[in-house]
Structures are given as structure tokens and as C-alpha cells.
Design a protein around this motif. Structure first.
Motif, mmCIF file in Angstrom:
data_model
loop_
_atom_site.group_PDB
_atom_site.id
_atom_site.type_symbol
_atom_site.label_atom_id
_atom_site.label_comp_id
_atom_site.label_asym_id
_atom_site.label_seq_id
_atom_site.Cartn_x
_atom_site.Cartn_y
_atom_site.Cartn_z
ATOM 1 N N LEU A 51 0.821 -1.208 0.000
ATOM 2 C CA LEU A 51 0.000 0.000 0.000
ATOM 3 C C LEU A 51 0.856 1.260 0.000
ATOM 4 C CD1 LEU A 51 -2.865 -0.962 2.480
ATOM 5 C CD2 LEU A 51 -3.102 -0.464 0.042
ATOM 6 N N GLY A 52 1.961 1.223 0.739
ATOM 7 C CA GLY A 52 2.836 2.390 0.795
ATOM 8 C C GLY A 52 3.404 2.746 -0.568
ATOM 9 N N TRP A 53 3.904 1.748 -1.288
ATOM 10 C CA TRP A 53 4.460 2.003 -2.617
ATOM 11 C C TRP A 53 3.370 2.419 -3.604
ATOM 12 C CZ3 TRP A 53 9.220 3.090 -3.554
ATOM 13 C CH2 TRP A 53 10.241 2.566 -2.742
ATOM 14 N N CYS A 54 2.216 1.760 -3.521
ATOM 15 C CA CYS A 54 1.106 2.128 -4.409
ATOM 16 C C CYS A 54 0.651 3.567 -4.148
ATOM 17 C CB CYS A 54 -0.058 1.165 -4.211
ATOM 18 S SG CYS A 54 0.223 -0.502 -4.855
ATOM 19 N N ALA A 55 0.587 3.948 -2.872
ATOM 20 C CA ALA A 55 0.183 5.313 -2.533
ATOM 21 C C ALA A 55 1.186 6.328 -3.064
ATOM 22 C CB ALA A 55 0.040 5.449 -1.016
ATOM 23 N N LEU A 56 2.479 6.024 -2.942
ATOM 24 C CA LEU A 56 3.516 6.936 -3.433
ATOM 25 C C LEU A 56 3.401 7.137 -4.938
ATOM 26 C CD1 LEU A 56 6.074 8.603 -2.914
ATOM 27 C CD2 LEU A 56 7.405 6.504 -3.212
ATOM 28 N N VAL A 57 3.239 6.041 -5.667
ATOM 29 C CA VAL A 57 3.127 6.131 -7.136
ATOM 30 C C VAL A 57 1.857 6.874 -7.527
ATOM 31 C CG1 VAL A 57 2.831 4.790 -9.245
ATOM 32 C CG2 VAL A 57 4.512 4.069 -7.535
ATOM 33 N N ALA A 72 -8.163 14.020 -14.325
ATOM 34 C CA ALA A 72 -7.239 14.399 -13.251
ATOM 35 C C ALA A 72 -7.906 14.281 -11.889
ATOM 36 C CB ALA A 72 -6.733 15.827 -13.474
ATOM 37 N N LEU A 73 -9.177 14.661 -11.807
ATOM 38 C CA LEU A 73 -9.894 14.583 -10.539
ATOM 39 C C LEU A 73 -10.097 13.135 -10.111
ATOM 40 C CD1 LEU A 73 -11.397 15.968 -8.232
ATOM 41 C CD2 LEU A 73 -13.459 15.955 -9.661
ATOM 42 N N LEU A 74 -10.468 12.274 -11.036
ATOM 43 C CA LEU A 74 -10.694 10.863 -10.695
ATOM 44 C C LEU A 74 -9.392 10.180 -10.288
ATOM 45 C CD1 LEU A 74 -13.255 9.819 -13.468
ATOM 46 C CD2 LEU A 74 -13.696 10.367 -11.064
ATOM 47 N N VAL A 75 -8.295 10.537 -10.958
ATOM 48 C CA VAL A 75 -6.991 9.989 -10.563
ATOM 49 C C VAL A 75 -6.639 10.441 -9.149
ATOM 50 C CG1 VAL A 75 -4.509 10.083 -11.032
ATOM 51 C CG2 VAL A 75 -6.115 9.717 -12.907
ATOM 52 N N SER A 85 1.988 10.638 -6.663
ATOM 53 C CA SER A 85 2.920 11.316 -7.575
ATOM 54 C C SER A 85 2.280 11.532 -8.939
ATOM 55 C CB SER A 85 4.206 10.491 -7.722
ATOM 56 O OG SER A 85 4.853 10.335 -6.469
ATOM 57 N N ALA A 86 1.592 10.495 -9.436
ATOM 58 C CA ALA A 86 0.915 10.622 -10.729
ATOM 59 C C ALA A 86 -0.178 11.688 -10.661
ATOM 60 C CB ALA A 86 0.318 9.274 -11.136
ATOM 61 N N SER A 87 -0.885 11.742 -9.552
ATOM 62 C CA SER A 87 -1.947 12.737 -9.395
ATOM 63 C C SER A 87 -1.384 14.157 -9.374
ATOM 64 C CB SER A 87 -2.722 12.462 -8.103
ATOM 65 O OG SER A 87 -3.674 13.469 -7.851
ATOM 66 N N VAL A 88 -0.277 14.353 -8.674
ATOM 67 C CA VAL A 88 0.345 15.683 -8.608
ATOM 68 C C VAL A 88 0.782 16.142 -9.996
ATOM 69 C CG1 VAL A 88 2.350 16.952 -7.761
ATOM 70 C CG2 VAL A 88 1.071 15.469 -6.208
ATOM 71 N N ILE A 89 1.425 15.243 -10.734
ATOM 72 C CA ILE A 89 1.900 15.601 -12.078
ATOM 73 C C ILE A 89 0.722 15.947 -12.982
ATOM 74 C CG2 ILE A 89 3.030 14.694 -14.143
ATOM 75 C CD1 ILE A 89 4.803 13.017 -12.251
ATOM 76 N N LEU A 90 -0.324 15.122 -12.918
ATOM 77 C CA LEU A 90 -1.474 15.352 -13.796
ATOM 78 C C LEU A 90 -2.217 16.637 -13.438
ATOM 79 C CD1 LEU A 90 -3.031 14.121 -16.142
ATOM 80 C CD2 LEU A 90 -4.392 12.829 -14.495
ATOM 81 N N SER A 91 -2.378 16.893 -12.143
ATOM 82 C CA SER A 91 -3.131 18.081 -11.725
ATOM 83 C C SER A 91 -2.380 19.372 -12.025
ATOM 84 C CB SER A 91 -3.455 18.002 -10.232
ATOM 85 O OG SER A 91 -2.261 17.983 -9.455
ATOM 86 N N LEU A 92 -1.066 19.300 -12.122
ATOM 87 C CA LEU A 92 -0.276 20.487 -12.435
ATOM 88 C C LEU A 92 -0.117 20.714 -13.932
ATOM 89 C CD1 LEU A 92 2.574 20.289 -9.758
ATOM 90 C CD2 LEU A 92 0.603 21.834 -9.785
ATOM 91 N N THR A 93 -0.429 19.715 -14.749
ATOM 92 C CA THR A 93 -0.236 19.845 -16.193
ATOM 93 C C THR A 93 -1.543 20.071 -16.959
ATOM 94 O OG1 THR A 93 -0.277 17.417 -16.381
ATOM 95 C CG2 THR A 93 1.883 18.487 -16.223
ATOM 96 N N VAL A 94 -2.701 19.810 -16.316
ATOM 97 C CA VAL A 94 -3.966 20.071 -17.016
ATOM 98 C C VAL A 94 -4.146 21.576 -17.181
ATOM 99 C CG1 VAL A 94 -5.058 17.960 -16.175
ATOM 100 C CG2 VAL A 94 -5.267 20.075 -14.856
ATOM 101 N N PRO A 95 -4.907 22.009 -18.183
ATOM 102 C CA PRO A 95 -5.118 23.457 -18.390
ATOM 103 C C PRO A 95 -5.826 24.085 -17.193
ATOM 104 C CG PRO A 95 -5.822 22.184 -20.310
ATOM 105 C CD PRO A 95 -5.559 21.198 -19.224
ATOM 106 N N PRO A 96 -5.555 25.345 -16.892
ATOM 107 C CA PRO A 96 -6.260 26.035 -15.807
ATOM 108 C C PRO A 96 -7.718 26.293 -16.172
ATOM 109 C CG PRO A 96 -4.872 27.580 -16.982
ATOM 110 C CD PRO A 96 -4.564 26.222 -17.546
ATOM 111 N N LEU A 104 -3.996 6.212 -0.437
ATOM 112 C CA LEU A 104 -3.294 6.845 0.680
ATOM 113 C C LEU A 104 -4.051 6.619 1.985
ATOM 114 C CD1 LEU A 104 -1.053 8.703 1.760
ATOM 115 C CD2 LEU A 104 -2.504 10.660 1.149
ATOM 116 N N TYR A 105 -5.370 6.718 1.932
ATOM 117 C CA TYR A 105 -6.187 6.448 3.128
ATOM 118 C C TYR A 105 -5.939 5.034 3.644
ATOM 119 C CZ TYR A 105 -10.221 4.723 5.673
ATOM 120 O OH TYR A 105 -11.026 4.108 6.604
ATOM 121 N N ALA A 106 -5.978 4.052 2.738
ATOM 122 C CA ALA A 106 -5.771 2.660 3.151
ATOM 123 C C ALA A 106 -4.402 2.484 3.803
ATOM 124 C CB ALA A 106 -5.915 1.735 1.946
ATOM 125 N N TYR A 107 -3.382 3.151 3.240
ATOM 126 C CA TYR A 107 -2.035 3.041 3.816
ATOM 127 C C TYR A 107 -1.965 3.677 5.201
ATOM 128 C CZ TYR A 107 2.892 3.951 4.640
ATOM 129 O OH TYR A 107 4.133 4.027 5.214
#
Length: 258
Positions: A22-28, A200-203, A31-42, A211-214
Motif C-alpha cells: 500500500l505504501g508504494w502504491c500510494a507513493l506512485v 485528473a480529478l478521478l486519478v 505522484s501521478a496525481s500531482v503531475i497530472l493536476s499540475l499539467t492540465v489546463p487552468p 493513501l487512506y488505506a495506507y
């Protein structure tokens, strides 16, 4: 039968192997969510401040999820009287309080540029604050110097009744006039978001769920260690067990109790 299946799943998921996975899955996922949320158009109207949605909405979702788990675990404890369900309710409540507070703080940061004020007595904000206070009270009851069984029963009742505020929070923007915008995604699949923003929101929601489960798994392990340490600290004070409860040593005379 359902309770037994739930116990088996919980036992596997909260082991050391499950915690690492769970820890590794939460980290990945985060991280993917942060990248996606910062790259989508405003957002066309709110600009970059709208990016808070990718943390604010998942935090609110985790608050709902956390307190739903408290609700289910509290019922399971009252039915089975097994302490593992009380531990799960306690761990989930702590995580829920954390993310409810985060939801309120992020809402204030979002509200200032959009509404022009850090705080308003909006129905959604007010009912969310009440929800936070209910579960802070829940955690406070857990600190009372009562017998563990009685304290667990009290907390189970509070956990069940307190969950009634969750649907009130969710429906507050529909039931009352509110500054807070309505739901961006509805149960029937209707959405006001562009496809890339919805993705991005669903991710983000999925990442926060992992993260909650971890966090709950980690808190359960810490709770078990705390109980073990407390038991070891109390055992010298309680003294050795009575002769009738011990296996006698060779040559030791056992005096029967009166």
C-alpha cells in the motif's frame, strides 16, 4: 459470514506485507496525481486557483470514506465485541479528522480569491465544521479513563450517530441557498468538467483512497504497538499471576486458594 470475510480481508491488508504494498502504491498514485493536476489546463474563469480542486475534493471524499468505515466498524464491534473492529474505527476516525480539517483549510484558501472572504457561514462549510467537531469529540471520548470495553461501546454509538451528518454535508448545497458550488460530478455521470479535468480529478480521488488505506494500516500497527507497550508497562505493577493461573515449577508446592 460477511463479518468473518471482512475480518480476513482486514487481517491480510493490515499485515506488514500489505502495508509495504500500500505504501508504494500510494507513493506512485499520489505522484501521478500531482503531475497530472499540475499539467492540465487552468480553469477558464478561476485560473490556477482552481487546481486546489484536485486536493480539496479528494480530501472531502476521504472524510466521507473515513467516517463511513467508522460507521461500519462501530456496528461490527457492537455485534461481535471484537476489539479489532474498535481499533479500525479509531484509526479511521483519526485519518478522517485529519482530512476533514484539510478540506476546511483548502476550502478557505479557495474561497478567499473566489468569494472575497476566508470564511462564511455557508451551509456546506458549517455542516462540515460540525462534522469535524463531532469526530474530535469522538477521539476525546477515547481518552477518557474508563474501562476499554465501556469506552469502546460509547465510541461505537458516537461513530454510528455522528455519521448521520455526512449526508447532510453532501446535500447541504442542494437543500439550502449556498455560495458553495454544486457537485461537479453527479451520480448519473453528468459533469460540468472538461474530460481532461475529470480524468485528473478521478486519478486524484483514487490516489487519495490508496493513501487512506495506507495511513489506516500504518495507524493500526502503531496502535497494536502502543497496546503491547502499555501491557508490558503495567505487568510489573500487577505482579506475578496467582499460583492457580501458573504452571508450577518442579518441586514447587501449590497452595490451593480458599
Amino acid at each position: 459470514m460477511a463479518v468473518s470475510a471482512g475480518e480476513r480481508i482486514m487481517a491480510k491488508g493490515t499485515g506488514r506485507t500489505g502495508e509495504r504494498v500500500l505504501g508504494w502504491c500510494a507513493l506512485v498514485a499520489v505522484s501521478a496525481s500531482v503531475i497530472l493536476s499540475l499539467t492540465v489546463p487552468p480553469d477558464a474563469e478561476q485560473g490556477n486557483v482552481q487546481r486546489l480542486m484536485y486536493v480539496h475534493v479528494p480530501s472531502a471524499w476521504l472524510a466521507y470514506l473515513s467516517f463511513f468505515i467508522v460507521f461500519v466498524a462501530s456496528i461490527a464491534y457492537l455485534v461481535t465485541r471484537k476489539i479489532r473492529w474498535d481499533r479500525l474505527a479509531s484509526a479511521s476516525a483519526e485519518v478522517g479528522v485529519l482530512f476533514t480539517a484539510l478540506t476546511i483549510v483548502l476550502g478557505m484558501l479557495w474561497g478567499k480569491p473566489v468569494w472575497g472572504a476566508w470564511w462564511t457561514w455557508d451551509p456546506r462549510i458549517t455542516t462540515t465544521t460540525i462534522l469535524l467537531l463531532i469526530y474530535i469529540g469522538y477521539l476525546a471520548v477515547r481518552r477518557l479513563p474508563e474501562s476499554p470495553a465501556r469506552r469502546a461501546r460509547w465510541c461505537a454509538v458516537i461513530g454510528i450517530i455522528g455519521f448521520l451528518d455526512v449526508p447532510i454535508v453532501q446535500m447541504s448545497v442542494t437543500w439550502w441557498a449556498s455560495l458553495h458550488q454544486g457537485p461537479s460530478v453527479r451520480l448519473l455521470g453528468e459533469t460540468t468538467l472538461a474530460p481532461i479535468m475529470l480524468t485528473a480529478l478521478l486519478v486524484a480521488v483514487g490516489a487519495f483512497t490508496i493513501l487512506y488505506a495506507y495511513l489506516v494500516t500504518l495507524r493500526l500497527r502503531v496502535g497494536r504497538l502502543e497496546e503491547r507497550a502499555l501491557g508490558e508497562a503495567l505487568s510489573p505493577r500487577l505482579g506475578p499471576p496467582p499460583a492457580s493461573a501458573r504452571v508450577p515449577e518442579p518441586g514447587e508446592e501449590v497452595v490451593p486458594s480458599a
